[in-house]
Scaffold this active site. Structure first.
Site, PDB file in Angstrom:
ATOM      1  N   ASN A   1     -10.014  -3.403   4.886  1.00 49.02           N
ATOM      2  CA  ASN A   1      -9.818  -4.839   4.697  1.00 49.02           C
ATOM      3  C   ASN A   1      -8.713  -5.358   5.620  1.00 49.02           C
ATOM      4  OD1 ASN A   1      -7.272  -4.575   3.515  1.00 49.02           O
ATOM      5  ND2 ASN A   1      -7.971  -5.023   1.450  1.00 49.02           N
TER       6      ASN A   1
ATOM      7  N   TYR B   1      -5.746  -6.094   5.352  1.00 44.35           N
ATOM      8  CA  TYR B   1      -4.374  -5.610   5.213  1.00 44.35           C
ATOM      9  C   TYR B   1      -4.185  -4.192   5.734  1.00 44.35           C
ATOM     10  CZ  TYR B   1      -3.909  -9.678   2.215  1.00 44.35           C
ATOM     11  OH  TYR B   1      -3.902 -10.961   1.738  1.00 44.35           O
ATOM     12  N   LYS B   2      -5.248  -3.587   6.232  1.00 43.76           N
ATOM     13  CA  LYS B   2      -5.168  -2.195   6.658  1.00 43.76           C
ATOM     14  C   LYS B   2      -4.999  -2.071   8.175  1.00 43.76           C
ATOM     15  CE  LYS B   2      -5.683  -0.875   2.434  1.00 43.76           C
ATOM     16  NZ  LYS B   2      -5.806  -2.183   1.780  1.00 43.76           N
ATOM     17  N   THR B   3      -4.579  -0.888   8.595  1.00 46.89           N
ATOM     18  CA  THR B   3      -4.320  -0.659  10.019  1.00 46.89           C
ATOM     19  C   THR B   3      -5.586  -0.814  10.850  1.00 46.89           C
ATOM     20  OG1 THR B   3      -2.542   0.865   9.462  1.00 46.89           O
ATOM     21  CG2 THR B   3      -3.443   1.010  11.684  1.00 46.89           C
TER      22      THR B   3
ATOM     23  N   ALA C   1      -6.624   4.661   1.423  1.00 47.98           N
ATOM     24  CA  ALA C   1      -6.678   3.283   1.904  1.00 47.98           C
ATOM     25  C   ALA C   1      -5.470   2.903   2.757  1.00 47.98           C
ATOM     26  CB  ALA C   1      -6.814   2.322   0.721  1.00 47.98           C
TER      27      ALA C   1
END
Length: 209
Positions: free
Chosen positions: A185, A187-189, A161
């Site tokens: 989501n 918050y991910k790259t 993740a």
């Protein structure tokens, strides 16, 4: 606050979203004979599989669901122990609990990833799998963890993740274990607002996913 992926949404992403809305297919399934159906989810699965150098990928609604689907597909359930790093996001452990298995916390090393030596100490007759979490874009020591898994006939799950696109000794992360999971989501790259993916090279696991 949102991750870096939110800052990289440009006109190309906006156009792709508009195509889906205008087509009227907001569900992943549609009529292949209808040119309005864009099959965006299927295309994403194929692209992630290609990038990860595996034959199979399944899109799900979140990274947590990806972990739960991976655990279920690998046959992990009540009474099974899964070794997981003590330093990780709660989904790594909660997915194990949702699968009615038992998370066994192991220490991390200076890389913030699973310490293979402590993993060895945590193996019991009930151990079924090792879940490596690639922290902050940094792959875990997969060679050592895979050796341990093979020695004890354990499954190896890669929680990718936080490290989408990373590689380990020339191999894409997620492709080395029995299954790899990803999160998309906010918050991910790479983000879709939310979403997840499970990948594997094993056809039987893929069918279970």
């Amino acid at each position: 606050m949102p991750g870096p992926g939110m800052e990289w949404i440009g006109e190309e992403e906006k156009q792709a979203l508009l195509e889906v809305i205008e087509a009227g297919y907001l569900f992943r399934y549609g009529d292949p004979a209808n040119p309005a159906f864009k099959a965006k989810v299927y295309q994403l699965e194929q692209e992630v599989a290609k990038l990860s150098k595996v034959p199979y990928a399944v899109a799900v609604n979140s990274g947590t669901s990806a972990l739960l689907v991976a655990l279920g597909g690998l046959g992990i359930g009540p009474g099974d122990e899964v070794i997981v790093p003590g330093y990780t996001f709660i989904a790594s452990m909660s997915s194990i609990i949702y699968a009615r298995a038992i998370p066994i916390l192991a220490e991390v090393d200076r890389s913030l990833n699973l310490d293979p030596q402590d993993v060895r100490k945590k193996i019991t007759p009930r151990t079924k799998a090792i879940m490596a979490v690639h922290m902050l874009g940094n792959p875990a020591k997969l060679d050592e963890l895979k050796t341990i898994a093979d020695e004890h006939n354990l499954l190896l799950i890669e929680d990718c993740a936080q490290a989408f696109g990373a590689s380990y000794k020339g191999k894409p992360i997620g492709s080395i274990g029995h299954a790899g999971t990803f999160s998309f989501n906010v918050y991910k790259t790479i983000t879709a607002g939310d979403g997840g993916m499970v990948i594997t090279s094993n056809q039987e696991y893929y069918r279970r996913f």
